[in-house]
Write a protein that holds these residues in place. Structure first.
Motif, PDB file in Angstrom:
ATOM      1  N   PHE A  97     -41.866 102.718  23.556  1.00 48.50           N
ATOM      2  CA  PHE A  97     -40.948 102.081  22.995  1.00 48.50           C
ATOM      3  C   PHE A  97     -41.432 102.144  21.394  1.00 48.50           C
ATOM      4  O   PHE A  97     -42.422 101.345  21.127  1.00 48.50           O
ATOM      5  CB  PHE A  97     -40.361 100.787  23.148  1.00 48.50           C
ATOM      6  CG  PHE A  97     -39.647 100.629  24.366  1.00 48.50           C
ATOM      7  CD1 PHE A  97     -39.105 101.605  24.902  1.00 48.50           C
ATOM      8  CD2 PHE A  97     -40.467  99.903  25.242  1.00 48.50           C
ATOM      9  CE1 PHE A  97     -38.311 101.510  26.253  1.00 48.50           C
ATOM     10  CE2 PHE A  97     -39.973  99.855  26.669  1.00 48.50           C
ATOM     11  CZ  PHE A  97     -38.891 100.524  27.011  1.00 48.50           C
ATOM     12  N   ASP A  98     -41.043 103.060  20.287  1.00 47.25           N
ATOM     13  CA  ASP A  98     -41.652 103.020  19.140  1.00 47.25           C
ATOM     14  C   ASP A  98     -41.209 102.007  18.248  1.00 47.25           C
ATOM     15  O   ASP A  98     -41.966 102.035  17.117  1.00 47.25           O
ATOM     16  CB  ASP A  98     -41.446 104.378  18.464  1.00 47.25           C
ATOM     17  CG  ASP A  98     -39.888 104.761  18.686  1.00 47.25           C
ATOM     18  OD1 ASP A  98     -39.187 104.049  18.634  1.00 47.25           O
ATOM     19  OD2 ASP A  98     -39.681 106.105  18.686  1.00 47.25           O
ATOM     20  N   SER A  99     -40.438 101.156  18.595  1.00 45.88           N
ATOM     21  CA  SER A  99     -40.199  99.961  17.842  1.00 45.88           C
ATOM     22  C   SER A  99     -41.192  98.622  18.005  1.00 45.88           C
ATOM     23  O   SER A  99     -41.122  97.690  17.282  1.00 45.88           O
ATOM     24  CB  SER A  99     -38.778  99.414  17.843  1.00 45.88           C
ATOM     25  OG  SER A  99     -38.273  99.214  19.195  1.00 45.88           O
ATOM     26  N   LEU A 100     -41.963  98.766  19.252  1.00 48.55           N
ATOM     27  CA  LEU A 100     -43.140  97.785  19.443  1.00 48.55           C
ATOM     28  C   LEU A 100     -44.129  98.068  19.448  1.00 48.55           C
ATOM     29  O   LEU A 100     -44.702  99.459  19.654  1.00 48.55           O
ATOM     30  CB  LEU A 100     -42.573  97.391  20.926  1.00 48.55           C
ATOM     31  CG  LEU A 100     -41.041  96.835  21.318  1.00 48.55           C
ATOM     32  CD1 LEU A 100     -40.864  96.618  22.725  1.00 48.55           C
ATOM     33  CD2 LEU A 100     -40.849  95.706  20.555  1.00 48.55           C
TER      34      LEU A 100
END
Lengths: 259, 257
Positions: A97-100
């Motif tokens: 997950f690139d947002s985390l």
């Protein structure tokens, strides 16, 4: 690995078609408890579809999939989710997950399942990262700052974070250099043995298959055409298996060069 | 016969996609009310939709209020009914322009971003990864966005209403030379609770439409970068049209007797 133990996963008569194209055609496969089974097969042979059907990401058209004797096909969503908790999966592109940040990726299942608070989840994440050879300094980085090999390791750490009973590997070594591929192979062996998990992998990398498998099964035209211990694969007596493991363009398997 | 065939396949295709959307919406609403709830995810969406949309909504509102005052002055000056300007500004902002323009701006800002984010997660298998971690993507990705859209759009519209009316006041007082006290008095006389409330209900519906279209198009996107691009475009176009369409339907429900 013994024949007497009931299989962890039993797949019977699995059928899946996209339009008129039969991808899985009456497929039967057993995976024993604690066993590492590798399914080999060419590109587009339906290996990924098989894994997705087991996890319910795709709905098979017919057949049966049982996990620990419990039927998965057609079971209600709550039961399905409960069964899925036994699984961990390393996806082909790692799919972090690139947002985390990295540690939240690893601890995602623990946090989302409300199994523990953030502080202890973070400690678990760091210990799982250490298990795949990454230091605590990586934990705060964003996945996009990591190389492909490191992303695979983080993906592996995420797959084993909740101590699953069954781990699925979707082409774990694809896109890695041979040395990194071997590092990942070793990590797969270590991590599955350490937690005593059952492993089901799909790959077309024979070096990887030979290294991580107890047993190999070959998928061709929607069926398992051969399955046996890894030591016997060179004596399968099946021309199609021989062609695949030696990587020859000529033979009974004709790849569609033009669509 | 070919023409009939074309019409038939068009109608079938339309019904099919409408049906898919309705099923998606039903399942998404269901997930909004059933645990587990992802509060962090919801909090992030509330801030993203509510707080970070303030500048764009505020700027839209102030210029709309200003231009309304200016335009209605040219119209009404002929009938020497300058006091009507305050009424025109406050009624059109609270009933119509506040919710519709805020909705359109947020559709461009938030709807497109949602479609792009969820679409990219679809094509990079991150949505599948959620499932492998025993997390339902409808619950984790879609439900918080829907809730945030329905809650935050009305708040944005309250802000847009105030700023819009203030824009009208600025032009009326400093450009057209009205008496500030009289203008304010006229504004308050024209301000009706039902106008504001109907605008806020509209805003909630628009918030639902925007987030639903963003999530649906992202969730169902296929085929790499091109698919994500198409999902983004579809979101803005369909959300904008649906906003204008539902604006009419809701106005009819509220005010047509």
């Amino acid at each position: 690995m013994t024949d007497k133990a009931p299989p962890k996963i039993r797949i019977g008569g699995l059928y899946k078609a996209f339009g008129t194209k039969r991808v899985l055609d009456n497929l039967d496969l057993d995976v024993g408890d604690g066993e590492s089974l590798v399914v080999i097969g060419g590109s587009g042979s339906g290996k990924s579809v098989l894994l997705k059907c087991i996890l319910g990401l795709l709905r098979a058209d017919a057949g049966s999939i049982t996990v620990d004797g419990e039927e998965v096909m057609g079971s209600p969503p709550e039961k399905r989710e409960a069964i899925n908790r036994k699984f961990g999966m390393l996806l082909q592109g790692s799919a972090l997950f690139d947002s985390l940040p990295v540690w939240e990726n690893v601890a995602f299942g623990l946090l989302a399942g409300k199994l523990m608070d953030r502080k202890s989840a973070r400690e678990v994440a760091i210990s799982k990262l250490a298990q795949v050879g990454l230091g605590p300094d990586v934990a705060m980085l964003s996945p996009s700052e990591l190389s492909g090999g490191m992303q695979k390791r983080v993906g592996l750490a995420r797959a084993i974070a909740a101590d699953p009973e069954i781990i699925l590997f979707d082409e774990p070594t694809t896109g890695l250099d041979p040395i990194m591929a071997d590092v990942i192979n070793n990590l797969i062996i270590e991590t599955t043995r350490e937690v005593g998990a059952t492993a089901l992998s799909i790959t077309h990398d024979m070096a990887s298959a030979r290294k991580i498998a107890h047993r190999i099964a070959m998928l061709y035209q929607g069926k398992i055409i051969w399955a046996g211990p890894v030591s016997e694969i060179t004596r399968s007596g099946d021309e199609r298996v021989d062609q695949f493991i030696h990587g020859r363009a000529d033979g009974p398997i004709q790849m569609a060069v033009r669509a | 016969m070919r023409v009939l065939q074309l019409i038939g396949s068009f109608v079938l295709g339309f019904l099919e996609s409408t049906g898919r959307l309705v099923i998606f919406a039903g399942s998404a609403i269901g997930h909004c009310f059933r645990p587990p709830f992802y509060w962090r995810s919801l909090g992030r969406q509330l801030i993203d939709i509510g707080y970070y949309s303030l500048p764009v909504v505020g700027l839209t509102a102030i210029f709309t209020g200003m231009v309304l005052a200016l335009q209605s002055y040219t119209g009404f000056a002929r009938f020497s009914a300058e006091s009507a300007i305050a009424t025109v500004v406050v009624v059109s902002i609270t009933r119509e322009l506040g919710p519709v323009l805020a909705g359109l701006m947020v559709a461009g800002r938030i709807g497109a971003a949602m479609a792009a984010e969820i679409g990219t997660m679809r094509v990079t298998e991150q949505l599948d990864a959620l499932t492998t971690l025993s997390t339902n993507p409808m619950k984790y990705m879609v439900a918080p966005r829907l809730i945030a859209g329905v809650l935050m759009l009305p708040l944005l519209v309250v802000v847009a209403d105030i700023i819009g009316v203030f824009g009208g006041y600025l032009v009326a007082v400093y450009k057209l030379g009205f008496n500030p006290a009289t203008y304010l008095q006229n504004t308050f006389d024209a301000l009706k609770t039902e106008d504001v409330v109907s605008g806020l209900v509209k805003a909630s519906v628009f918030g639902f439409i925007i987030t639903l279209m963003g999530c649906y198009n992202g969730y169902t996107s296929r085929g790499g970068a091109q698919g994500v691009g198409a999902a983004t475009t579809n979101t803005i176009v369909s959300a904008s049209i649906l906003i204008l369409c539902f604006d009419y339907i809701l106005t009819e429900l509220f005010f047509a007797r």
